[in-house]
Design an enzyme around this catalytic site. Structure first.
Site, short mmCIF file in Angstrom:
data_model
loop_
_atom_site.label_atom_id
_atom_site.label_comp_id
_atom_site.label_asym_id
_atom_site.label_seq_id
_atom_site.Cartn_x
_atom_site.Cartn_y
_atom_site.Cartn_z
N LYS A 1 3.54 11.42 -11.43
CA LYS A 1 2.73 10.55 -12.29
C LYS A 1 3.52 9.28 -12.53
CE LYS A 1 -0.22 13.42 -15.18
NZ LYS A 1 -0.50 13.78 -16.59
N HIS B 1 0.60 10.97 -28.18
CA HIS B 1 0.27 9.63 -27.67
C HIS B 1 -0.50 8.82 -28.71
CE1 HIS B 1 0.58 10.32 -23.01
NE2 HIS B 1 1.75 10.10 -23.57
N GLU C 1 -3.57 16.91 -11.17
CA GLU C 1 -4.08 17.34 -12.47
C GLU C 1 -5.57 17.65 -12.46
OE1 GLU C 1 -2.06 15.73 -16.13
OE2 GLU C 1 -4.13 15.24 -16.65
N ARG D 1 0.81 -1.23 0.00
CA ARG D 1 0.00 0.00 0.00
C ARG D 1 0.84 1.28 0.00
NH1 ARG D 1 -3.34 -2.71 3.89
NH2 ARG D 1 -5.05 -3.71 2.80
N HIS E 1 9.36 8.41 -27.26
CA HIS E 1 8.25 9.21 -26.75
C HIS E 1 8.40 10.70 -27.10
CE1 HIS E 1 5.07 10.56 -24.07
NE2 HIS E 1 5.92 11.42 -23.54
N ASN F 1 0.41 18.70 -20.79
CA ASN F 1 0.05 17.70 -21.81
C ASN F 1 0.13 18.25 -23.22
OD1 ASN F 1 -0.41 15.68 -19.95
ND2 ASN F 1 -2.52 16.30 -19.62
N LYS G 1 8.50 22.51 -13.90
CA LYS G 1 7.58 21.38 -13.72
C LYS G 1 7.26 21.19 -12.24
CE LYS G 1 5.93 16.95 -14.77
NZ LYS G 1 5.98 15.74 -15.52
N ARG H 1 -2.26 21.86 -14.29
CA ARG H 1 -1.24 20.87 -14.70
C ARG H 1 -1.50 20.34 -16.11
NH1 ARG H 1 1.32 15.91 -11.17
NH2 ARG H 1 2.53 15.04 -12.87
N HIS I 1 0.63 16.12 -26.36
CA HIS I 1 0.51 14.71 -25.98
C HIS I 1 -0.75 14.03 -26.49
CE1 HIS I 1 3.96 15.62 -23.56
NE2 HIS I 1 4.04 14.38 -23.12
N GLU J 1 10.48 17.06 -25.01
CA GLU J 1 9.81 17.50 -23.77
C GLU J 1 10.38 18.84 -23.30
OE1 GLU J 1 7.12 16.28 -22.47
OE2 GLU J 1 7.08 14.10 -22.70
N1 LIG Z 1 5.57 10.39 -15.49
C1 LIG Z 1 5.54 11.42 -16.28
O1 LIG Z 1 5.13 12.52 -15.90
C2 LIG Z 1 6.06 11.27 -17.69
C3 LIG Z 1 6.26 12.40 -18.51
C4 LIG Z 1 6.82 12.22 -19.77
C5 LIG Z 1 7.15 10.94 -20.21
N2 LIG Z 1 6.92 9.88 -19.40
C6 LIG Z 1 7.29 8.52 -19.82
O2 LIG Z 1 8.70 8.44 -19.93
C7 LIG Z 1 9.04 7.39 -20.82
C8 LIG Z 1 10.15 7.85 -21.74
O3 LIG Z 1 11.27 8.14 -20.96
P1 LIG Z 1 12.75 8.11 -21.57
O4 LIG Z 1 12.76 8.85 -22.83
O5 LIG Z 1 13.67 8.49 -20.49
O6 LIG Z 1 12.88 6.57 -22.00
P2 LIG Z 1 13.68 5.33 -21.40
O7 LIG Z 1 13.52 5.23 -19.96
O8 LIG Z 1 13.25 4.18 -22.23
O9 LIG Z 1 15.20 5.68 -21.72
C9 LIG Z 1 15.59 5.79 -23.05
C10 LIG Z 1 16.82 4.94 -23.34
O10 LIG Z 1 17.96 5.57 -22.77
C11 LIG Z 1 18.69 4.62 -22.00
N3 LIG Z 1 19.37 5.38 -20.96
C12 LIG Z 1 18.88 5.88 -19.81
N4 LIG Z 1 19.79 6.67 -19.20
C13 LIG Z 1 20.90 6.62 -19.96
C14 LIG Z 1 22.17 7.23 -19.88
N5 LIG Z 1 22.49 8.09 -18.90
N6 LIG Z 1 23.09 6.98 -20.85
C15 LIG Z 1 22.78 6.14 -21.89
N7 LIG Z 1 21.58 5.56 -22.04
C16 LIG Z 1 20.65 5.80 -21.09
C17 LIG Z 1 17.67 3.62 -21.56
O11 LIG Z 1 18.26 2.40 -21.24
C18 LIG Z 1 16.77 3.54 -22.77
O12 LIG Z 1 17.32 2.66 -23.71
C19 LIG Z 1 7.76 7.03 -21.56
O13 LIG Z 1 7.29 5.80 -21.08
C20 LIG Z 1 6.80 8.14 -21.19
O14 LIG Z 1 5.46 7.72 -21.17
C21 LIG Z 1 6.39 10.02 -18.16
#
Ligand SMILES: NC(=O)c1ccc[n+]([C@@H]2O[C@H](COP(=O)([O-])OP(=O)(O)OC[C@H]3O[C@@H](n4cnc5c(N)ncnc54)[C@H](O)[C@@H]3O)[C@@H](O)[C@H]2O)c1
Length: 357
Positions: free
Chosen positions: A138, A246, A231, A116, A258, A239, A221, A235, A242, A180
């Site tokens: 999130k 998305h 949200e 929990r 992404h 988006n 942010k 907030r 997005h 982003e």
């Molecule tokens: N929670 C939120 O508010 C929010 C907001 C925007 C996006 N997201 C989510 O975030 C995700 C995308 O995140 P991302 O772009 O970081 O993707 P990811 O976590 O897949 O990382 C991208 C790639 O970079 C590699 N990597 C990570 N750190 C590294 C480093 N320092 N050096 C070399 N390689 C490295 C990872 O292994 C992966 O292959 C999506 O799932 C999206 O939906 C969430």
């Protein structure tokens, strides 16, 4: 980057969404240990981060996921919980995510449901996660190709941000983060000026420019999500790009990253809404310089169908965010029919502008 910390002590009940900026990887592990205050820590990371940054990881209780979006599943969340249970992790322990947005979203989700809820620290290692996904609580996993369909709000106590970790990021992932970053800049006039003036330096990862942009975007942010953690109000501006982003990501099966879908989403959404013309042209130029990808070819009806399943949308209305000048956003709701018409027009304009078929 001079070491800036908003909280040098360990976690308290009140710790929430606090940013800690650090100048070197060496300090990250020490800082997480200090923040944990001797409590048991369970770390979630992915295979690339484990390989490239072993210095960030403790000797025990580390779960290494396969890298990439496909890992963001309920099955993997369950596997992580199972490993935690086997390792004897209790409610008093802390989950630490060390990785990009995938690791952060999944580990945060696990932290929200395990017994929990246990406390959660996020150590973002991608540009995207440092400027955006690690902040604001999130969390979630995907379901049947739909992004973040299962999730929870789970504020990390701390977000430990070290821009020098970004040196190992592949070029493609850098561009992804720029998507982003530009989205945030579109919402914040000072950051927008900085990013437009320093886009070449940001593209070549000049440390001073990166530190400044990361810290400004992360703080923006934090401010927005502190004011509206679940949200219910403002907030929603985060988006931007997005709804269409998305939807394209869903149609395309995550072939692009992404942030690349977000870049496409920003441009198409601005075209589909009543956005100020000068601002629109300026941001289109910025997106092009940051590495706008090819637009995947899907019909407006396919994209509309995917957009309708977006969590923000009621059954028949699709919310798009258009920008009428930096810092000022409005939400533009449209029906499925209007979406199809506007999307077709936006795609035509996109192809003309980028000289692509
Ligand atoms: N929670 C939120 O508010 C929010 C907001 C925007 C996006 N997201 C989510 O975030 C995700 C995308 O995140 P991302 O772009 O970081 O993707 P990811 O976590 O897949 O990382 C991208 C790639 O970079 C590699 N990597 C990570 N750190 C590294 C480093 N320092 N050096 C070399 N390689 C490295 C990872 O292994 C992966 O292959 C999506 O799932 C999206 O939906 C969430």
């Amino acid at each position: 980057m001079s070491a800036i910390s908003n909280n040098n002590g360990s976690i308290t009940e009140k710790s929430e969404n606090e940013l800690v900026f650090l100048s070197s990887a060496e300090l990250v592990k020490k800082t997480v240990a200090r923040l944990s205050g001797g409590r048991r820590v369970f770390t979630v990371t992915d295979e690339n981060v484990a390989r490239l940054h072993p210095e960030l990881l403790p000797e025990r209780d580390v779960c290494v996921l396969k890298a990439g979006e496909d890992s963001k599943t309920l099955a993997n969340a369950e596997n992580v919980c199972r490993e935690m249970l086997r390792a004897g992790i209790t409610r008093n322990s802390i989950v630490v995510a060390v990785g990009g947005g995938v690791v952060g979203d999944l580990a945060g989700f696990v932290a929200s449901v395990y017994m929990r809820g246990v406390q959660f620290i996020n150590v973002p290692t991608t540009l995207l996660s440092q400027v955006d996904s690690s902040i604001g609580g999130k969390t979630g996993v995907n379901l049947d190709g739909y992004k973040n369909m299962l999730g929870a709000f789970k504020m990390p106590t701390h977000i430990v941000i070290c821009p020098s970790l970004l040196a190992t990021l592949p070029e493609r992932e850098w561009r992804c983060g720029m998507g982003e970053l530009i989205k945030t800049a579109a919402l914040q006039p000072e950051l927008y000026s900085f990013v437009t003036e320093n886009i070449e330096k940001l593209n070549s990862r000049e440390p001073f420019a990166v530190e400044k942009a990361v810290s400004a975007a992360a703080n923006f942010k934090k401010k927005v999500t502190d004011e509206d953690p679940t949200e219910k109000g403002n907030r929603i501006i985060l988006n931007l790009g997005h709804t269409v982003g998305h939807a394209l990501e869903k149609c395309d099966g995550h072939k692009l990253s992404h942030g690349e879908y977000v870049m496409l989403g920003i441009e198409l959404e601005f075209c589909m809404t009543d956005t100020d013309c000068d601002f629109r042209n300026s941001i289109f130029e910025l997106l092009e310089k940051a590495g706008m990808p090819e637009l995947p070819k899907y019909t407006a009806e396919e994209v509309c169908f995917a957009a309708k399943s977006d969590k923000k949308n009621s059954e028949w209305k699709i919310t798009l965010l258009g920008e009428i000048g930096a810092g000022k956003v409005f939400a533009s709701k449209m029906s499925g029919g209007e979406f199809v018409e506007n999307y077709n027009a936006a795609v035509k304009a996109f192809r003309e502008r980028h000289g692509r078929a």
